[in-house]
Design an enzyme around this catalytic site. Structure first.
Site, PDB file in Angstrom:
ATOM      1  N   ASP A  67       1.045  -1.227  -0.089  1.00 35.91           N
ATOM      2  CA  ASP A  67       0.049   0.056   0.198  1.00 35.91           C
ATOM      3  C   ASP A  67       0.846   1.427  -0.001  1.00 35.91           C
ATOM      4  O   ASP A  67       2.078   1.333   0.344  1.00 35.91           O
ATOM      5  CB  ASP A  67      -0.945  -0.024   1.509  1.00 35.91           C
ATOM      6  CG  ASP A  67      -0.241  -0.483   2.591  1.00 35.91           C
ATOM      7  OD1 ASP A  67       0.943  -0.513   2.544  1.00 35.91           O
ATOM      8  OD2 ASP A  67      -1.078  -0.950   3.261  1.00 35.91           O
ATOM      9  N   ASN A 136      -8.091  -3.225  13.805  1.00 35.24           N
ATOM     10  CA  ASN A 136      -9.281  -3.242  13.331  1.00 35.24           C
ATOM     11  C   ASN A 136      -9.113  -4.443  12.260  1.00 35.24           C
ATOM     12  O   ASN A 136     -10.361  -4.792  11.647  1.00 35.24           O
ATOM     13  CB  ASN A 136      -9.819  -2.150  12.735  1.00 35.24           C
ATOM     14  CG  ASN A 136      -8.846  -1.706  11.317  1.00 35.24           C
ATOM     15  OD1 ASN A 136      -7.931  -2.507  11.184  1.00 35.24           O
ATOM     16  ND2 ASN A 136      -9.523  -0.697  10.735  1.00 35.24           N
ATOM     17  N   HIS A 138      -7.556  -4.982   9.648  1.00 37.29           N
ATOM     18  CA  HIS A 138      -7.081  -4.758   8.024  1.00 37.29           C
ATOM     19  C   HIS A 138      -5.843  -5.588   7.378  1.00 37.29           C
ATOM     20  O   HIS A 138      -5.083  -5.722   8.616  1.00 37.29           O
ATOM     21  CB  HIS A 138      -7.273  -3.120   7.853  1.00 37.29           C
ATOM     22  CG  HIS A 138      -5.868  -2.553   8.392  1.00 37.29           C
ATOM     23  ND1 HIS A 138      -5.832  -1.135   8.611  1.00 37.29           N
ATOM     24  CD2 HIS A 138      -4.731  -2.793   8.690  1.00 37.29           C
ATOM     25  CE1 HIS A 138      -4.768  -0.836   8.929  1.00 37.29           C
ATOM     26  NE2 HIS A 138      -3.957  -1.723   8.939  1.00 37.29           N
ATOM     27  N   GLU A 143      -9.703  -2.245   4.586  1.00 35.11           N
ATOM     28  CA  GLU A 143     -10.284  -1.974   5.930  1.00 35.11           C
ATOM     29  C   GLU A 143     -11.711  -2.809   5.942  1.00 35.11           C
ATOM     30  O   GLU A 143     -11.955  -3.171   5.208  1.00 35.11           O
ATOM     31  CB  GLU A 143     -10.990  -0.280   5.690  1.00 35.11           C
ATOM     32  CG  GLU A 143      -9.397   0.786   5.900  1.00 35.11           C
ATOM     33  CD  GLU A 143      -8.757   0.891   6.998  1.00 35.11           C
ATOM     34  OE1 GLU A 143      -8.742  -0.210   7.868  1.00 35.11           O
ATOM     35  OE2 GLU A 143      -8.487   1.814   7.406  1.00 35.11           O
TER      36      GLU A 143
HETATM   37  P1  PGA Z   1       1.912  -2.233  12.672  1.00 30.83           P
HETATM   38  O1  PGA Z   1       0.791  -2.076  11.701  1.00 30.83           O
HETATM   39  O2  PGA Z   1       2.779  -3.181  12.055  1.00 30.83           O
HETATM   40  O3  PGA Z   1       2.229  -0.750  12.856  1.00 30.83           O
HETATM   41  O4  PGA Z   1       1.280  -2.429  13.933  1.00 30.83           O
HETATM   42  C1  PGA Z   1       0.140  -3.004  11.064  1.00 30.83           C
HETATM   43  C2  PGA Z   1      -0.946  -2.520  10.113  1.00 30.83           C
HETATM   44  O5  PGA Z   1      -1.626  -1.904  10.030  1.00 30.83           O
HETATM   45  O6  PGA Z   1      -1.067  -3.659   9.042  1.00 30.83           O
END
Ligand code: PGA
Length: 259
Positions: A67, A136, A138, A143
């Site tokens: 992304d 959450n 994702h 999302e």
């Molecule tokens: P993080 O993010 O590695 O900073 O916990 C993971 C994500 O949002 O996919």
């Protein structure tokens, strides 16, 4: 699914980097799907070490990131391209022309997203997809309520994701609200998926992904459809799993069979 519970994030990073290096020895033109965030940094550190000290050669590899924020210049300190340069690409010998990101700016974003899918296909598909998971649920920036068949496209980020990522922004800075992301359908086409999740804040997302019903509301649960997925967890992120003891016994038996 493999549910691997490690003593700490370092052991998980050891495990994943060993898998990638073994695959690289077998296939010098390995295609990697890469993630940003704090979770995969330990893997990148170990791969850099393997390149700089043990001759691991990434010159034939191609990478496709999951992304990218919309409308940030590529060299902006919060762009994911900048993150990857800083934490991985600057330490290894990838050919810059083999580094790919989903679109972040310009016209005809839908067409650029389709081009990204076609580039992945032209390289023969992703061999190993590294993933984190949001609190959450994702994966990438897919999302909650993302279609389980989705392809690369533009998404608006949820309040929760914006809050989780706000630690990276100084208060007066404008945080990007939108991003391009590969789709859940795109992720599911990778030959192997290695997801890491650490800490208590991931406990509900991990529980829903591993033991919940498959649901667009918890995008990580789509990984239940994949034949070669490993969830690499620490004790905290795994603590809500109801079959935790079973997963540990499976792992012990597998290791016994291997030895
Ligand atoms: P993080 O993010 O590695 O900073 O916990 C993971 C994500 O949002 O996919």
């Amino acid at each position: 699914m493999k549910i691997l519970v490690f003593k700490n994030p370092e052991e998980s990073a050891d495990h994943i980097s060993r898998e990638i290096l073994a695959a690289l020895r077998h296939k010098p033109n390995l295609v990697l799907g890469l993630a940003t965030g704090s979770t995969p940094i330990g893997v990148y550190t170990r791969l850099i070490h393997a390149h700089q000290n043990h001759g691991a050669d990434f010159s034939g590899c191609a990478t496709f990131n999951l992304d990218e924020y919309l409308d940030l210049p590529e060299d902006h300190e919060h762009s994911y391209r900048h993150f990857m340069n800083q934490h991985f690409f600057s330490g290894i010998n990838l050919d810059p022309s083999n580094i790919h990101f989903p679109p972040s700016r310009g016209k005809q974003l839908a067409k650029q997203c389709l081009d990204y899918e076609n580039k992945i296909k032209a390289r023969g598909g992703i061999d190993i997809q590294i993933l984190g998971i949001g609190s959450n649920g994702h994966i990438g920036f897919n999302e909650p309520t993302s279609s389980l068949m989705s392809r690369t496209r533009i998404k608006t980020l949820t309040e929760k994701t914006l809050r989780d990522n706000s630690r990276f922004y100084r208060t007066l800075e404008v945080q990007p609200q939108m991003a391009s992301t590969v789709g859940i359908g795109t992720i599911l086409e990778a030959r192997k998926i290695l997801l890491q999740a650490f800490g208590r804040k991931k406990v509900d997302a991990v529980h829903a992904a591993v033991e919940g019903p498959i649901s667009a509301f918890w995008p990580g649960s789509a990984l239940q459809l994949h034949p070669h997925v490993s969830f690499c967890l620490d004790a905290a992120s795994a603590s809500k799993l109801s079959l935790l003891d079973y997963y540990k016994r499976v792992r012990e038996n597998e290791l016994r069979l291997q030895s």
